[in-house]
Structure formats: structure tokens, C-alpha cells
Design a protein around this motif. Structure first.
Motif, short mmCIF file in Angstrom:
data_model
loop_
_atom_site.label_atom_id
_atom_site.label_comp_id
_atom_site.label_asym_id
_atom_site.label_seq_id
_atom_site.Cartn_x
_atom_site.Cartn_y
_atom_site.Cartn_z
N GLY A 12 49.20 44.27 44.09
CA GLY A 12 48.88 45.47 43.35
C GLY A 12 50.08 46.13 42.71
N ARG A 13 51.18 46.23 43.43
CA ARG A 13 52.40 46.82 42.88
C ARG A 13 52.90 46.01 41.71
NH1 ARG A 13 57.98 46.51 43.25
NH2 ARG A 13 59.03 48.51 43.03
N CYS A 14 52.91 44.70 41.86
CA CYS A 14 53.38 43.82 40.77
C CYS A 14 52.46 43.92 39.56
CB CYS A 14 53.47 42.38 41.25
SG CYS A 14 54.82 42.12 42.42
N ARG A 15 51.17 44.03 39.79
CA ARG A 15 50.22 44.18 38.67
C ARG A 15 50.54 45.44 37.89
NH1 ARG A 15 44.28 42.19 40.63
NH2 ARG A 15 45.02 40.59 42.05
N GLN A 16 50.80 46.55 38.60
CA GLN A 16 51.11 47.81 37.93
C GLN A 16 52.40 47.69 37.14
OE1 GLN A 16 49.11 50.46 37.68
NE2 GLN A 16 50.59 51.50 36.39
N GLY A 23 52.43 45.83 28.97
CA GLY A 23 51.35 46.38 28.17
C GLY A 23 50.02 45.70 28.40
N ARG A 24 49.01 46.24 27.74
CA ARG A 24 47.64 45.76 27.90
C ARG A 24 47.44 44.34 27.42
NH1 ARG A 24 44.56 50.00 29.38
NH2 ARG A 24 45.42 52.05 29.00
N SER A 25 48.25 43.90 26.45
CA SER A 25 48.05 42.58 25.85
C SER A 25 48.89 41.48 26.51
CB SER A 25 48.34 42.62 24.35
OG SER A 25 49.68 43.00 24.12
N THR A 36 44.47 38.74 29.64
CA THR A 36 45.36 39.84 29.30
C THR A 36 45.44 40.77 30.50
OG1 THR A 36 43.60 41.24 28.43
CG2 THR A 36 44.69 39.75 26.86
N MET A 37 46.47 41.59 30.55
CA MET A 37 46.57 42.56 31.64
C MET A 37 45.40 43.52 31.62
SD MET A 37 48.85 42.04 33.87
CE MET A 37 48.64 43.56 34.75
N ASP A 38 44.90 43.84 30.43
CA ASP A 38 43.75 44.75 30.33
C ASP A 38 42.52 44.14 31.00
OD1 ASP A 38 42.95 47.28 29.50
OD2 ASP A 38 42.03 46.48 27.68
N GLU A 39 42.36 42.83 30.89
CA GLU A 39 41.24 42.15 31.55
C GLU A 39 41.49 42.03 33.05
OE1 GLU A 39 39.86 39.02 28.09
OE2 GLU A 39 41.64 38.56 29.27
N PHE A 40 42.74 41.75 33.41
CA PHE A 40 43.11 41.50 34.79
C PHE A 40 43.17 42.78 35.62
CE2 PHE A 40 46.43 40.07 37.94
CZ PHE A 40 45.64 39.12 38.56
N LEU A 41 43.50 43.89 34.95
CA LEU A 41 43.66 45.18 35.64
C LEU A 41 42.92 46.25 34.84
CD1 LEU A 41 45.13 46.45 38.09
CD2 LEU A 41 47.06 46.87 36.60
N PRO A 42 41.59 46.15 34.81
CA PRO A 42 40.83 47.12 34.01
C PRO A 42 40.98 48.54 34.54
CG PRO A 42 39.35 45.83 35.40
CD PRO A 42 40.72 45.24 35.56
N GLY A 43 40.99 49.47 33.61
CA GLY A 43 41.10 50.87 33.99
C GLY A 43 42.49 51.30 34.40
N ALA A 44 43.49 50.49 34.11
CA ALA A 44 44.86 50.82 34.52
C ALA A 44 45.39 52.03 33.76
CB ALA A 44 45.78 49.63 34.28
N PHE A 45 46.33 52.71 34.37
CA PHE A 45 46.98 53.88 33.81
C PHE A 45 48.37 53.45 33.36
CE2 PHE A 45 47.50 58.38 33.42
CZ PHE A 45 48.85 58.59 33.57
N GLY A 46 48.66 53.63 32.07
CA GLY A 46 49.94 53.21 31.54
C GLY A 46 50.70 54.33 30.85
#
Length: 54
Positions: A12-16, A23-25, A36-46
């Protein structure tokens, strides 16, 4: 990758961190394929979300 060469999901920490710095892409290799990170970590706060809050 694990010691046996198998693809592992980042913690989880590494994903963040990947999301915040890549970025999302950002493309990530997962056991389910390239995502993409957006698919892998939906709803993330950036970082861009901080700008929206101002």
C-alpha cells in the motif's frame, strides 16, 4: 518481483508513492497484466487533489 521471478503487487505504501510520483497514467506490471496507476489504485488522492481543495 519476488525471489522466484513472479510478479508481486506493491504494498500500500509503495502504491501511494508510485501514484504520487508517477501520476495516474504510470504503467505498472501486475499479475493481471499492465495497468495504469489509476486502474490499479482507483480513488487515490494525489497532488492535483490538493490544488482542487484551494
Amino acid at each position: 518481483m519476488g525471489g522466484d521471478g513472479e510478479v508481486l503487487a506493491p504494498c500500500g505504501r509503495c502504491r501511494q508513492l508510485l501514484f504520487e510520483h508517477g501520476g495516474r497514467s504510470l504503467l505498472v506490471e501486475t499479475a493481471a497484466g499492465i495497468m495504469t496507476m489509476d486502474e490499479f489504485l482507483p480513488g487515490a488522492f494525489g497532488p492535483e487533489d490538493l490544488e482542487k481543495a484551494k
